[in-house]
Write an enzyme that holds these catalytic residues in place. Structure first.
Site, PDB file in Angstrom:
ATOM      1  N   SER A 138       0.804  -1.219   0.000  1.00  0.00           N
ATOM      2  CA  SER A 138       0.000   0.000   0.000  1.00  0.00           C
ATOM      3  C   SER A 138       0.839   1.272   0.000  1.00  0.00           C
ATOM      4  CB  SER A 138      -0.954   0.018   1.197  1.00  0.00           C
ATOM      5  OG  SER A 138      -0.256   0.287   2.391  1.00  0.00           O
ATOM      6  N   LYS A 175       0.564   4.444   6.961  1.00  0.00           N
ATOM      7  CA  LYS A 175      -0.175   5.196   5.953  1.00  0.00           C
ATOM      8  C   LYS A 175       0.221   6.668   6.020  1.00  0.00           C
ATOM      9  CE  LYS A 175      -2.956   1.850   4.445  1.00  0.00           C
ATOM     10  NZ  LYS A 175      -2.181   0.768   5.077  1.00  0.00           N
TER      11      LYS A 175
END
Length: 214
Positions: A138, A175
């Site tokens: 990701s 993230k």
């Protein structure tokens, strides 16, 4: 001598030799690999047994701070223990993991190893650091790939656009952080993935570096 006593003597000998050669102590995994102990929990038990016998010492706030106090009883090597000095130009950074860079997964906070890195890599601001191994894709557009180790500065806040380690219930994830008016967005750096939107989360730290072996 029992098998356990012999194994612990070998553990002591390896630690002493490693300190001689490198100036800092080995990780539990390195000890296990060298002495033939497959379980890091067994290595930990042996090390703590040697600490209880007062032949080793360890700062509980440092994951690789083993030092020699004296040789074990009956050791005929006449090893001089006063020459073991921990290098002050190296920081020993604990490795936590795993943490997903895709879907969040449980982050095990048991440290089994650490990575020594030059102190010049870090700001002299008294901050604590830890290392996380990344699993997932990701964050690939930020140059963080599956299997990478990110160096994380411990802090409980972040600015918009910073890459963070965030804890959501029992799961930790890496993230990019954005604080909106009514929610927090944890954005993956992968155009094929959707962001995670939450009302609140706990920031464990911000990503400050990357450690990778080619």
């Amino acid at each position: 001598m029992t098998k356990t006593e012999e194994r612990r003597r070998n553990v002591f000998q390896y630690i002493a030799d490693y300190l001689d050669e490198n100036g800092y102590p080995p990780s539990y995994r390195e000890i296990g690999s060298a002495v033939g102990i497959p379980s890091t929990s067994t290595v930990s038990a042996d090390v703590h047994a040697l600490i209880e016998k007062k032949v080793l010492s360890m700062d509980r706030n440092s994951y690789r701070s083993l030092q020699i106090i004296r040789v074990p009883d009956g050791d005929q090597s006449n090893r001089l223990t006063s020459s073991y000095n921990i290098r002050d130009d190296v920081f020993d950074i604990p490795v936590f993991g795993p943490v997903a860079a895709g879907a969040p997964i449980y982050a095990d906070d048991h440290v089994e190893e650490s990575i020594p890195l030059p102190s010049s890599f870090f700001h002299n601001d008294g901050a604590d650091y830890f290392i996380l191994e990344i699993h997932g894709e990701s964050m690939i557009e930020a140059g963080i790939y599956d299997g990478d180790h990110v160096i994380v500065r411990k802090q409980d806040y972040a600015r918009n656009g910073q890459q963070v380690v965030a804890l959501i219930e029992d799961s930790a994830t890496v993230k990019t952080y954005y604080q909106h008016k009514d929610h927090i967005e944890l954005r993956p750096e992968n155009a094929s993935m959707d962001p995670i939107l939450v009302k609140d989360c706990r920031i464990l730290g911000i990503v400050s570096g990357l450690y990778r072996l080619y």
